[in-house]
Design an enzyme around this catalytic site. Structure first.
Site, mmCIF file in Angstrom:
data_model
loop_
_atom_site.group_PDB
_atom_site.id
_atom_site.type_symbol
_atom_site.label_atom_id
_atom_site.label_comp_id
_atom_site.label_asym_id
_atom_site.label_seq_id
_atom_site.Cartn_x
_atom_site.Cartn_y
_atom_site.Cartn_z
ATOM 1 N N ASP A 119 33.434 -1.114 -26.645
ATOM 2 C CA ASP A 119 34.121 0.166 -26.787
ATOM 3 C C ASP A 119 33.297 1.250 -26.112
ATOM 4 O O ASP A 119 32.067 1.146 -26.033
ATOM 5 C CB ASP A 119 34.296 0.510 -28.279
ATOM 6 C CG ASP A 119 35.258 -0.424 -28.992
ATOM 7 O OD1 ASP A 119 36.226 -0.869 -28.358
ATOM 8 O OD2 ASP A 119 35.050 -0.672 -30.188
ATOM 9 N N ASP A 135 42.592 -0.855 -26.641
ATOM 10 C CA ASP A 135 43.045 -0.236 -27.891
ATOM 11 C C ASP A 135 44.111 0.825 -27.623
ATOM 12 O O ASP A 135 45.069 0.973 -28.383
ATOM 13 C CB ASP A 135 41.869 0.405 -28.636
ATOM 14 C CG ASP A 135 40.787 -0.593 -29.006
ATOM 15 O OD1 ASP A 135 41.107 -1.783 -29.185
ATOM 16 O OD2 ASP A 135 39.616 -0.175 -29.104
#
Length: 169
Positions: A119, A135
């Site tokens: 991330d 995401d």
């Protein structure tokens, strides 16, 4: 022609996600699972900051990456099977499912190959988990699914009901 577009869309989403993760690992100077840099995009709003998630969204199920990988694989296969066998669905539904599928596959590659999801996108103005492009695609796909369920599906159900009443009558 539509099948080609759908394949290109899916491949494009997965490649965009994976290449953005690789780029950010390089730009944020990640070594030994830690990023040495934070890149401020808009001060106080958006920055790039490396993180690894061994769980699911919002950090739930931490440490269960392999289990999540298998569960994700099952869901991705179910979505892919649905998209393959039910080709006449509404465009919004198909697009939503391709967004979810592409994002899910991008994170799935990370889970199986690395044991975690990379991330890097951080909102600085709210307390929100760091996330990635996969995401984002999954979230937009979910929003499109809700829009389909609220805006399109009721009309389709009514039309089916009218068609059935007409054929019965």
């Amino acid at each position: 022609m539509i099948i080609l577009f759908e394949i290109l869309l899916l491949v494009g989403i997965v490649l965009l996600d994976l290449s953005s993760k690789a780029l950010m690992v390089n730009l944020l100077e990640v070594e030994n699972h830690y990023g040495d840099r934070v890149i401020t995009v808009i001060k106080g709003v958006l920055s790039f900051d490396y993180g690894e998630n061994t769980g699911a969204g919002f950090g739930i199920f931490q440490g269960n990456a392999k289990l999540l990988a298998w569960v994700t694989l099952i869901f991705m296969l179910a979505i892919a099977g649905y998209l393959f066998f039910y080709r006449k669905d509404h465009t919004l539904l198909r697009l939503a499912l391709f967004f979810v599928l592409g994002g899910g596959l991008g994170n799935l590659v990370d889970r199986f190959s690395l044991g975690y999801v990379r991330d890097f996108i951080r909102f600085d103005f709210i307390d929100f988990p760091v996330f990635n492009l996969a995401d984002t695609f999954i979230t937009f796909g979910g929003v499109m699914l809700v829009a389909y369920a609220v805006l399109v599906l009721p009309g389709e159900i009514k039309a089916e009901k009218r068609a059935k009443e007409k054929s019965d009558g």
